[in-house]
Design an enzyme around this catalytic site. Structure first.
Site, PDB file in Angstrom:
ATOM      1  N   ALA A  15       0.839  -1.193   0.000  1.00  0.00           N
ATOM      2  CA  ALA A  15       0.000   0.000   0.000  1.00  0.00           C
ATOM      3  C   ALA A  15       0.875   1.244   0.000  1.00  0.00           C
ATOM      4  CB  ALA A  15      -0.916   0.012   1.214  1.00  0.00           C
ATOM      5  N   CYS A  16       0.414   2.257  -0.713  1.00  0.00           N
ATOM      6  CA  CYS A  16       1.247   3.442  -0.856  1.00  0.00           C
ATOM      7  C   CYS A  16       0.361   4.662  -1.009  1.00  0.00           C
ATOM      8  CB  CYS A  16       2.102   3.274  -2.084  1.00  0.00           C
ATOM      9  SG  CYS A  16       1.139   2.708  -3.478  1.00  0.00           S
ATOM     10  N   ASP A  17       0.987   5.808  -1.082  1.00  0.00           N
ATOM     11  CA  ASP A  17       0.196   7.020  -1.268  1.00  0.00           C
ATOM     12  C   ASP A  17      -0.046   7.255  -2.746  1.00  0.00           C
ATOM     13  OD1 ASP A  17      -1.067   9.514  -0.914  1.00  0.00           O
ATOM     14  OD2 ASP A  17       0.840  10.503  -1.334  1.00  0.00           O
TER      15      ASP A  17
END
Lengths: 102, 141
Positions: A15-17
């Protein structure tokens, strides 16, 4: 911290921005390391973690957002994008069997 | 590999920057100059860095914008900016920045290659110490 048995891991989400940088790099490295294990690796924005993810990997700076977005999902937080011990442990557990703290 | 991803004009090998923000601005400007992003993207790169460092190891950082700043990206592109004198990156030393602008996934193979390079200390050193644009192009594309 609950553990997850590595044989129950079929899908890992990084998960990332923005999803354009470091998480992409980590996902590609993981894919390569887990080739042949049948485990799939995808990267998604932290706000759209899919329901069928078995484990979520994210930078510790994003962990709170990931927990809010996917409550109850096993989560492994890391500090370093390449070569983080938490990630190495996860890969080892998937390859050799064992439980992962998540 | 798409050949428009890394424009040789966006490979700058002899830069210097007094601090992290200046180094990021230099990367942002390189992306603006090759027409990959609109000006506001540079501020988004600084915002992103303040949230979570883009330091990835081996003296390399990969500054990029936020999810919201994708509207300022005109095309997927990267820049390679070398700071031989080093830049203090929240306590880490950085000598090479790979700045990223991405709307889609066009840059993913290049990042995958970069990850491979950084996991191999010898190749990482070669990349860090490159003095010719052609060396960088050869390693990354």
């Amino acid at each position: 911290m609950a553990g997850i048995d590595s044989k129950d891991i079929h899908k890992i989400i990084v998960a990332c921005d923005a999803g354009m940088g470091s998480s992409v790099m980590l996902a590609s490295t993981l894919k390569k390391q887990l080739k042949g294990t049948g485990v799939t690796v995808e990267h998604t924005p932290v706000d759209s973690i899919p329901a069928d993810a078995d484990v979520v990997l994210c930078h510790s700076g994003l962990a709170a957002r990931a927990r809010a977005a996917a409550p109850g999902k096993p989560l492994v937080a890391f500090q370093i994008f390449l070569g983080d011990p938490a990630v190495t442990k996860l890969v080892d557990a998937i390859k050799n069997g064992g439980t992962v703290d998540a | 590999m798409r050949d428009d991803l890394l424009d040789p004009r966006a490979v700058l090998l002899h830069e210097s920057a007094p601090d992290r923000d200046a180094a990021i601005r230099r990367c942002g400007r390189a992306l603006v100059e090759v027409g990959a992003v609109a000006e506001p993207y540079v501020e988004a790169m600084l915002d992103r860095e303040r949230t979570i460092s883009t330091y990835v190891g081996e003296e390399v950082a990969i500054p990029h914008g936020t999810a919201a700043s994708k509207e300022d990206v005109k095309r997927d592109a990267i820049c390679v900016v070398r700071f031989p004198g080093g830049v203090d990156w929240d306590g880490e030393r950085v000598t090479l920045c790979v700045g990223i602008a991405a709307k889609g996934d066009g840059h993913v193979p290049l990042l995958a290659e970069l990850a491979e390079i950084l996991l191999d200390p010898d190749r990482a050193r070669t990349l860090r110490e490159a003095t010719q644009v052609s060396q960088i192009m050869k390693e990354l594309t």
